[in-house]
Every structure is written in C-alpha cells, then in structure tokens.
Scaffold this motif. Structure first.
Motif, PDB file in Angstrom:
ATOM      1  N   TYR A   1      29.780  36.721  33.420  1.00  7.11           N
ATOM      2  CA  TYR A   1      29.951  38.119  33.020  1.00  7.11           C
ATOM      3  C   TYR A   1      28.887  38.993  33.683  1.00  7.11           C
ATOM      4  O   TYR A   1      29.172  40.064  34.225  1.00  7.11           O
ATOM      5  N   LEU A   2      27.634  38.522  33.613  1.00 10.14           N
ATOM      6  CA  LEU A   2      26.519  39.295  34.170  1.00 10.14           C
ATOM      7  C   LEU A   2      26.674  39.482  35.668  1.00 10.14           C
ATOM      8  O   LEU A   2      26.528  40.593  36.191  1.00 10.14           O
TER       9      LEU A   2
ATOM     10  N   GLU B   1      30.025  45.102  39.888  1.00 10.90           N
ATOM     11  CA  GLU B   1      31.126  45.983  39.481  1.00 10.90           C
ATOM     12  C   GLU B   1      32.496  45.366  39.767  1.00 10.90           C
ATOM     13  O   GLU B   1      33.402  46.037  40.247  1.00 10.90           O
ATOM     14  N   GLU B   2      32.622  44.085  39.444  1.00  8.57           N
ATOM     15  CA  GLU B   2      33.905  43.383  39.572  1.00  8.57           C
ATOM     16  C   GLU B   2      34.497  43.174  38.173  1.00  8.57           C
ATOM     17  O   GLU B   2      34.786  42.049  37.759  1.00  8.57           O
ATOM     18  N   ILE B   3      34.670  44.253  37.459  1.00 13.26           N
ATOM     19  CA  ILE B   3      35.097  44.180  36.066  1.00 13.26           C
ATOM     20  C   ILE B   3      36.519  43.632  35.937  1.00 13.26           C
ATOM     21  O   ILE B   3      36.842  42.904  34.992  1.00 13.26           O
ATOM     22  N   GLU B   4      37.369  43.933  36.903  1.00 14.99           N
ATOM     23  CA  GLU B   4      38.752  43.465  36.838  1.00 14.99           C
ATOM     24  C   GLU B   4      38.822  41.942  36.891  1.00 14.99           C
ATOM     25  O   GLU B   4      39.631  41.319  36.192  1.00 14.99           O
TER      26      GLU B   4
ATOM     27  N   SER C   1      28.045  33.579  29.932  1.00 17.30           N
ATOM     28  CA  SER C   1      27.402  34.895  30.000  1.00 17.30           C
ATOM     29  C   SER C   1      26.932  35.202  31.417  1.00 17.30           C
ATOM     30  O   SER C   1      26.912  36.365  31.837  1.00 17.30           O
TER      31      SER C   1
ATOM     32  N   VAL D   1      36.576  39.946  35.758  1.00  9.42           N
ATOM     33  CA  VAL D   1      36.155  39.466  34.440  1.00  9.42           C
ATOM     34  C   VAL D   1      37.380  39.268  33.552  1.00  9.42           C
ATOM     35  O   VAL D   1      37.520  38.254  32.871  1.00  9.42           O
TER      36      VAL D   1
ATOM     37  N   LEU E   1      29.378  39.390  37.598  1.00  7.78           N
ATOM     38  CA  LEU E   1      30.479  40.272  37.990  1.00  7.78           C
ATOM     39  C   LEU E   1      30.249  41.719  37.563  1.00  7.78           C
ATOM     40  O   LEU E   1      30.703  42.645  38.230  1.00  7.78           O
ATOM     41  N   SER E   2      29.549  41.903  36.459  1.00  6.35           N
ATOM     42  CA  SER E   2      29.249  43.272  36.038  1.00  6.35           C
ATOM     43  C   SER E   2      28.225  43.915  36.970  1.00  6.35           C
ATOM     44  O   SER E   2      28.300  45.116  37.259  1.00  6.35           O
ATOM     45  N   GLU E   3      27.281  43.115  37.455  1.00  7.43           N
ATOM     46  CA  GLU E   3      26.269  43.636  38.369  1.00  7.43           C
ATOM     47  C   GLU E   3      26.884  44.125  39.675  1.00  7.43           C
ATOM     48  O   GLU E   3      26.397  45.084  40.280  1.00  7.43           O
TER      49      GLU E   3
END
Length: 265
Positions: free
Chosen positions: A109-110, A116-119, A106, A121, A112-114
């Motif tokens: 995920y947190l 904005e590296e969603i790709e 988790s 993920v 990379l989302s912070e």
C-alpha cells in the motif's frame, strides 16, 4: 541466452528491492521470512516487459505484487490451532507471523501510494479478496473433491495475482500462458521433491496435498497442463520468439527427471 541473462539481472534487482523493503530485525528474529517464488517473479517480469510501461513502473508493479504474494504466503504458514503446548518463543513467533503478513501488506500500500498508483492498489485488493474466497472453498472441499477439481482451484491461486496485474497493464499474450506454466512448474517441483524434504513456506498446504495424491492423477493433470501451455506458446508473436524458446527450455529442464510424463504433442 541474452534473454535469460537479462531476466536474471532484473530478478536480482527486484529481489534486492524486496529484501530492502521487508527488512525488519524484530520480524526476522522470530519469523521465517517467506520464500520468494522465482517462478512467479520470472513470469511477472516477463509479462510486464511486454508492456509499454516505463522501467520504474514495471519495477514498482513487480515489487508491490510480490509483497502481496509474500503476505499471503506468511499468513498461510500460520497454524490454524495449537496442536501442543507452545513455548513463549513459539507463541510469539506465531503472533508475529500474523503481524508480519499484515506488515508486508502495508508495504505494498505504502509503495503504490508513494508513486501515486492508487488504481493498482484496488486491483491487488480485489485479487486478495478473491484469493481468500478461493482458499476458503478449497479448505472445505479439498478432502471431498476429485484431484483435478482441487487442482483447478490451486492453479488459479498460483496465478491470480499475476494475471490481474497483466490485465491492468494491458498485456494479454503472455498472460494466457501464466496459469499453465506455473501449474506445470509446481507439479513437477513437488513430484521431483525427495521424501522428507522440507516444503517451501510459500505454498506448504498445497504442496503437501499434491504430494499425497495418486501418482496417475498427478501425471494426468500435468500432461493436460503441458498440452494447454504448448498451445499457448505456439501463439506467441514473432517478437516473443526468444521468450517462447526460454519457457520451453525451462519446461524441458523441469521435466527431465520425470520419465513418467508424456512427450509433448
């Protein structure tokens, strides 16, 4: 060497970031914190340093990838079944080990989302899926397959996360050396490990499997990987001459205590 000093500084910086991310007093009370594999961290940093990514992105990619690796490692360390009556603390430790692996997942995920590296993920999630599929194949076939076949599975497990991130970051030169370099490092480490030494938590089942194989089979596979690695290193471009020399020096050091390994061709 300046390159080695820089790598050491970067590794220490990333290790500090990872330690800060994973700190949890409850988990640390009951669960052995998984071993952070220096070889994988070193190779990942070396790969990402050969890209045009800014420093912040390189560090985020590195921390996220190593968090995934630690999550996979801690799940591997959980016993499949109870072989004896466990105490309450042992049972709690087992349950928390599973939760700790999920917790580390988790965190990546947190992170990379912070930023904005969603790709990325998606890239790591796909790698996790493939790693788990390979592990299932290996679990069921390991006792029946020849050593060199099982080692191909283990070799892929050792490097898959790193090579997927390398592909995502657009790095191809060092990527091709990662699998062989990590395989050589693992084999020489296990071969030179004294009997009775506690295995690293990161790859306990694979280390035990390798250590219990025939010495000639291990040496034959190791020599094959060394030749493949040397072929890749000769293809490094001029601007990576320092890294090529450093990898060769580390390789030489890792082989120095093992006289049964053939000389480089």
């Amino acid at each position: 060497m300046v390159v080695l000093q820089t790598s050491s500084m970067e590794m220490n910086s990333v290790k500090a970031m990872i330690s800060e991310k994973i700190h949890n007093s409850l988990i640390e009370q009951y669960v052995q914190i998984p071993y952070l594999n220096d070889d994988k961290l070193y190779m990942l940093i070396s790969i990402l340093n050969n890209t045009s990514l800014p420093d912040t992105k390189r560090k985020n990619y590195t921390v996220a990838t190593m968090l995934v690796q630690m999550a996979l490692d801690i799940h591997d360390a959980v016993p499949e079944a109870n072989e004896y009556q466990q105490t309450d603390n042992e049972e709690k430790s087992k349950q928390l080990s599973v939760l700790a692996g999920d917790y580390y997942s988790s965190l990546y995920y947190l992170l990379l989302s912070e930023v904005e590296e969603i790709e990325l993920v998606g890239v790591l999630a796909s790698a996790i899926k493939e790693i788990n599929e390979i592990k299932m194949q290996l679990y069921y076939k390991m006792s029946d397959e020849p050593f060199h076949v099982s080692m191909q599975y283990i070799k892929k497990l050792e490097s898959l996360l790193i090579t997927r991130v390398a592909d995502f970051a657009g790095e191809s030169v060092i990527r091709d050396s990662a699998a062989e370099w990590l395989a050589v490092r693992k084999l020489t480490t296990v071969k030179n490990m004294p009997n009775g030494t506690e295995r690293a938590m990161s790859s306990d089942i694979w280390d035990e499997y390798i250590a219990n194989r025939d010495e000639k089979a291990i040496t034959a596979f190791l020599n094959r990987e060394i030749k493949l690695l040397n072929n890749h290193l000769t293809q490094f471009p001029a601007h990576l001459a320092g890294l090529r020399l450093e990898l060769k020096n580390i390789l030489t050091d890792s082989r120095s205590n093992n006289e049964s390994i053939a000389e480089e061709g």
